[in-house]
Motif scaffolding. Structure first.
Motif, PDB file in Angstrom:
ATOM      1  N   ARG A 156       3.382  11.423   2.640  1.00 51.69           N
ATOM      2  CA  ARG A 156       4.722  11.642   2.093  1.00 51.69           C
ATOM      3  C   ARG A 156       5.244  13.021   2.453  1.00 51.69           C
ATOM      4  NH1 ARG A 156       4.047   9.252  -4.091  1.00 51.69           N
ATOM      5  NH2 ARG A 156       3.388   7.133  -3.483  1.00 51.69           N
ATOM      6  N   ARG A 205       0.845  -1.185   0.000  1.00 49.70           N
ATOM      7  CA  ARG A 205       0.000   0.000   0.000  1.00 49.70           C
ATOM      8  C   ARG A 205       0.884   1.240   0.000  1.00 49.70           C
ATOM      9  NH1 ARG A 205      -3.781   0.419   4.995  1.00 49.70           N
ATOM     10  NH2 ARG A 205      -1.824   1.053   5.956  1.00 49.70           N
ATOM     11  N   ARG A 206       0.657   2.097  -0.977  1.00 44.54           N
ATOM     12  CA  ARG A 206       1.455   3.306  -1.100  1.00 44.54           C
ATOM     13  C   ARG A 206       1.005   4.365  -0.097  1.00 44.54           C
ATOM     14  NH1 ARG A 206       4.562   3.901  -5.641  1.00 44.54           N
ATOM     15  NH2 ARG A 206       4.402   2.233  -7.213  1.00 44.54           N
TER      16      ARG A 206
END
Length: 303
Positions: free
Chosen positions: A283, A276-277
């Motif tokens: 980020r 899963r990003r």
């Protein structure tokens, strides 16, 4: 590991209507855990959903907590610790933690903090700057060193409370497995390790509630935990820990039966969650947080 629904009996439920706790419906203490994902947070700090910190991915919070730990221990001057205190205050405000919860989280280590300060402040070898009696004196430099050590401990406890108050047990165990998943290529049993972590986190609030329930029951029967000689107090506490251990064995049997009924075996335990990003928000926070910690760590080492 946790996302495939094979360990519902050992994980924090996603909602109060989760039917995965039905095998434990007869257990009163286990029934308390159906309140929701707050079960883990009530031990280390009240879980507050919907905050900026709670919306972060648990992997980001764990990584930033580890980086902050290294940064706090690299701070060698009081000015850097003050900067870390300001950062902690910002994190507490973002997670909407109340001061009372923070103080209750620090209370278990209050004795250790006081002993650390006294051990560094009082000198018994005659090297103290301020003489008191004979070779006993006070060392202001040692007191400052002890105060900085206490501040570091408080910072670590505070950052840990921020993570605990904004992360459920399910999210935390899932994040740990995802972070350790690259080690599976080298033969490390990451899946079973995640299962053990999930079960441990799931049972922390249950053990705490059970301990408090048994202690209150014994107190209602006339047991005095803070009176009498030492051996008498040990006997009183034995009346608490004996039924507690029996209850834990009973829960372990029920958990094993529930996992067996769900066909949970070693193959299911070894499965890793799907990749899963991180979201753009995660980020950004990870990049800014890591850059800030790196700058403060370099300044702490070079100051």
């Amino acid at each position: 590991m946790l996302s495939n629904g094979s360990l519902h009996a050992a994980r924090a439920p996603e909602g109060p209507s989760d039917a995965s706790l039905q095998p434990f419906a007869g257990d009163s203490a286990m029934g308390h855990a159906s309140r929701g994902p707050q079960a883990f947070g009530t031990v280390f700090g009240e879980y507050v959903p919907g905050t900026p910190v709670a919306r972060l991915d648990a992997r980001v919070k764990i990584v930033l907590l580890l980086l902050a730990t290294a940064g706090v221990f690299s701070a060698g001057v009081p000015a850097m610790l003050v900067v870390w205190l300001l950062i902690l205050c910002g994190c507490l405000a973002s997670s909407r933690m109340r001061l009372g919860r923070v103080l209750r989280g620090i209370r278990p280590v209050a004795v250790i903090l006081a002993f650390t300060l006294v051990a560094n402040l009082v000198s018994c070898d005659g090297r103290g700057t301020v003489e008191l009696v004979g070779a006993i004196g006070l060392s202001p430099a040692g007191g400052l060193r002890g105060l900085m050590a206490i501040t570091r401990i408080l910072l670590l406890v505070g950052f840990s409370l921020v993570v605990a108050s904004s992360t459920t047990a399910t999210q935390l165990s899932d994040a740990c497995v995802r972070l350790l998943s690259p080690l599976a290529r080298f033969g490390v049993s990451v899946g079973p390790l995640g299962t053990v972590l999930a079960v441990a986190l799931r049972f922390i609030p249950l053990v705490s509630e059970e301990l408090n329930r048994i202690r209150l029951a014994q107190r209602a029967r006339g047991a005095q935990f803070d009176a009498g000689p030492l051996f008498s107090r040990i006997g009183v506490w034995a009346s608490v820990f004996t039924p507690l251990m029996i209850g834990l064995f009973r829960r372990a049997d029920r958990l094993a039966e529930a996992m067996s009924a769900r066909c949970y075996d070693s193959v299911a335990a070894g499965k890793l969650p799907a990749p899963r990003r991180l979201a753009p928000y995660d980020r950004l926070v990870l990049a800014l947080g890591a850059a800030l910690v790196l700058v403060l760590t370099i300044l702490g080492l070079c100051w």
